[in-house]
Scaffold this active site. Structure first.
Site, short mmCIF file in Angstrom:
data_model
loop_
_atom_site.label_atom_id
_atom_site.label_comp_id
_atom_site.label_asym_id
_atom_site.label_seq_id
_atom_site.Cartn_x
_atom_site.Cartn_y
_atom_site.Cartn_z
N GLU A 51 -6.62 6.88 -0.99
CA GLU A 51 -6.42 5.63 0.04
C GLU A 51 -7.08 4.30 -0.94
OE1 GLU A 51 -4.77 5.31 2.45
OE2 GLU A 51 -3.87 7.60 2.60
N HIS A 67 1.00 4.49 -2.96
CA HIS A 67 1.07 5.61 -3.03
C HIS A 67 2.29 6.09 -3.78
CE1 HIS A 67 -1.99 6.35 -0.14
NE2 HIS A 67 -1.62 5.88 0.79
N HIS A 73 0.93 -1.19 0.09
CA HIS A 73 0.13 -0.11 0.05
C HIS A 73 0.70 1.16 -0.17
CE1 HIS A 73 -3.33 2.50 1.81
NE2 HIS A 73 -2.29 3.09 1.86
N GLU A 74 1.81 1.17 1.04
CA GLU A 74 2.61 2.56 1.00
C GLU A 74 3.84 2.63 -0.14
OE1 GLU A 74 2.06 4.83 2.93
OE2 GLU A 74 0.57 3.63 4.49
#
Length: 704
Positions: free
Chosen positions: A508, A454, A449-450
């Site tokens: 997100e 992103h 995810h990070e």
């Protein structure tokens, strides 16, 4: 408000309190490193009152009230109970409320943005106040009545949001008449003036003009002028023509002056020149209010690779501002966990080969992937309205694309657990596997995810008049329409300025979908030490990850308010849409399983054997749309898609939400330690027990 509606706002009984254990990692530091960590920790905690003021008008007074009661009895709560003439249950109700308040730094949930109220009656708060003159004086001086602890007359004010929609927001203080359109128009004006909004609040005056309150340790702009130059009063145009915008320095002046001093002291103990220069820019930003200086600090932060003590501090995340542009104060101090960091570094090394597996062409991706620093951290201090499991910053798109970014996974946050936590909505057949693999699945999810969520994507932009970061003469072909793109970011536009209030949750969601898609890749799972394919440990972790996301999607409707029909938490709104993606995938991949009319036995069921085919295909289809609409500034299509996927119908908002509220579990709040300078260049760490009393004591001894 009737009793049934009120029940959802009561403070948790009891709250789930866990200790953020850090002692072995802190004690491993040198004396100089401890001093560096100590001063940034103090700076972070000295921003407490800033956070409180960003939540509600009464939060700062309630904080002082709780601390005053502690000092009045020196932490002997039974003594205070006797003096107040209340019973044990009344005291416990107050302590539960106080611990939850301190864990969220305000009386609105840091995760959910809804107000929570004591279970004890107003008379109990009054009796507690009467035990000490200091507590009474705090409420009197702040003009805060006991009623402010409790439900508002208007249900909408129980939620954060735009003032003109009836909601609470102190990012627009003392401005009951300010409307969303005015806020958005001033945001456009600020962008034209290259005046960044993160450390500001906006006030509408009685004469219809506006004041931009700039957080700074000085009451006036520096002699050379602020970020927008020497001017401090501007004439507004458009629909606000005839009105003025005045820049007013010195918001949170006392706190930021103290913060800047501790940042300078940290700089004296920096490990290298990059850290020293970073501290200088922080001090300049917090002293003068310059966000240009803060941007310089973030560039240096990205370049400070592999520090023993990792930090970041300032006005960073914009989730709680309804306009999604003004940021909450937060501060992080942590120590690197070298063993877990090694696994994340392997993920960084693999990123260039993983990003091309995502469902878009190179036209919609950065020309070069700047490998970031990705570390697993053990948190000493995280001050703000809540503690995340991972972080990917800076948020400024130009810094991310030109210099890079950092990813951190917060190890002692991920591993923190309270004993015997219930796990609703997981089918009994899956519970043992889920409990055995959920922590590992979550670490994989956070990592992807990070870093790859992103960290992926390119904003197609006209960077200056007539200059583009893509081939404008032969635009990329959209995989959605199979036609050349027609939208892109214009000069001065940013992701958040174009997508506005939905930008945080939308992004997100995009990052979560990347995690769901790429966690299906066994090469990534192998990096984390999980092998043997779908039928082995890797398959167990993958299955637990998909179950976790689906379970979170059900639980998410707690954070949707049926009165305002508004989502109160960005991540949970995203997870609800991903659950809907699972359910819409068809072929029996995901179903909601229940046999009772009242759905009191509701669970999620997933077909493990269809994750790699049906599940991944559905996620990638949704992800492709989210990504392309974001990269091309196609707000209209992006908004329509996201609103449709996060729409809550009568069944979800009524029947399912009722069951979620009945079975909801308290969200964890963390007791953090304090550092104390004891002379001779030495710093000691003091930790506290994981209890309501320990939480209150930790804050009382912080002296903020």
């Amino acid at each position: 408000m009737d009793q049934q509606a009120l029940a959802q706002y009561y403070a948790d009984q009891p709250p789930t309190i866990v200790r953020l254990a850090i002692a072995p990692h802190f004690e491993a530091l040198t004396d100089k490193e401890k001093l560096y960590a100590h001063h940034i920790s103090r700076a972070a905690f000295l921003g407490t009152r800033i956070v409180l003021r960003q939540v509600s008008p009464e939060s700062e007074a309630i904080f002082d009230f709780i601390v005053a009661l502690y000092h009045s009895c020196n932490g002997d709560w039974s003594k205070l109970r006797e003096k107040a003439g209340i019973n044990d249950q009344h005291l416990q109700d107050f302590l539960h409320y106080a611990a939850q308040f301190l864990g969220n730094l305000g009386n609105y949930k840091g995760f959910g943005d809804s107000k929570f109220i004591p279970r004890c009656s107003p008379e109990i708060i009054t009796e507690l106040a009467l035990t000490t003159p200091e507590a009474q004086e705090i409420l009197r001086k702040a003009n805060v009545s006991v009623a402010a602890f409790y439900a508002t007359k208007e249900p909408a004010k129980m939620h954060l949001g735009f003032p003109d929609k009836g909601h609470m927001s102190t990012y627009y203080p003392n401005s009951p008449d300010i409307i969303q359109e005015e806020i958005e128009q001033i945001s456009v004006f600020m962008a034209e003036k290259k005046l960044l909004p993160e450390n500001t609040r906006l006030k509408k005056t009685e004469d219809g003009n506006f004041q931009l309150l700039i957080a700074s340790g000085l009451a006036k702009p520096p002699p050379e002028g602020g970020d927008a130059g020497p001017e401090s009063v501007f004439d507004l145009g458009g629909k606000l023509s005839g009105n003025k915008l005045e820049l007013v320095y010195g918001d949170h002046i006392e706190e930021l002056a103290k913060i800047a001093l501790h940042i300078k002291k940290a700089g004296l103990n920096a490990a290298n020149d990059t850290q020293k220069r970073m501290m200088d820019e922080y001090a300049k930003s917090f002293g003068s209010g310059s966000l240009n200086a803060f941007r310089e600090s973030q560039k240096l932060w990205v370049k400070d690779i592999g520090p023993t003590v990792e930090t970041n501090i300032g006005f960073i995340e914009t989730y709680r501002d309804p306009a999604n542009v003004r940021a909450e104060w937060e501060g992080l101090v942590a120590m690197v966990n070298k063993e877990r960091t090694a696994a994340f570094q392997k993920l960084v090394d693999a990123a260039p080969s993983m990003i091309p597996k995502l469902p878009w062409s190179h036209d919609f991706e950065k020309d070069v992937f700047n490998a970031p620093d990705f570390t697993s951290l053990e948190v000493l201090t995280f001050n703000g309205s809540g503690i995340p499991a991972g972080i990917n910053i800076p948020n400024a798109d130009d810094i991310r694309q030109e210099i890079g970014f950092k990813n951190v996974s917060l190890g002692n946050v991920l591993s923190a657990k309270a004993p015997h936590e219930p796990i609703p909505f997981i089918h009994p057949d899956d519970l043992e596997l889920y409990q055995a693999n959920r922590d590992q699945a979550f670490e994989v999810q956070v990592g992807i995810h990070e870093l790859l969520g992103h960290g992926s994507g390119k904003l197609l932009q006209e960077t200056s008049p007539g200059v583009y970061n893509f081939d404008h003469a032969n635009p990329p072909i959209s995989p959605i329409t199979e036609q050349p793109i027609t939208t892109y970011y214009r000069p001065g536009q940013t992701w958040s300025s174009v997508f506005g209030g939905i930008s945080a949750s939308y992004e997100e969601c995009r990052a979560e979908c990347v995690a769901m898609a790429l966690s299906c890749d066994f090469e990534i799972l192998k990096i984390f030490g999980f092998e043997d394919g779908m039928d082995g440990k890797a398959g167990d972790v993958l299955y637990a990850g998909y179950l976790s996301m689906a379970r979170a999607g059900i639980a998410a409707v707690e954070y949707w308010d049926p009165k305002s029909r508004k989502w109160g938490q960005a991540h949970m709104q995203a997870r609800f849409s991903i659950l809907k993606t699972f359910l819409d995938a068809g072929e029996g991949f995901a179903v909601l399983d229940y046999t009772r009319d009242d759905i009191s036995d509701l669970n999620i069921k997933l077909d493990r054997n269809k994750i790699l085919t049906v599940g991944r295909k559905a996620v990638e289809s949704y992800l492709q749309k989210l990504h392309v609409f974001k990269t091309t500034a196609d707000f209209e299509r992006g908004r329509d898609l996201y609103e449709r996927m996060t729409e809550v119908d009568e069944w979800w908002g009524g029947k399912v939400r009722g069951e979620v509220l009945r079975r909801k579990t308290p969200r964890k709040v963390f007791v953090q330690g304090n550092t104390v300078e004891v002379g001779g260049g030495k710093v000691e760490l003091k930790e506290y027990e994981a209890s309501c009393e320990g939480m209150i004591r930790s804050w009382a001894e912080r002296g903020v």
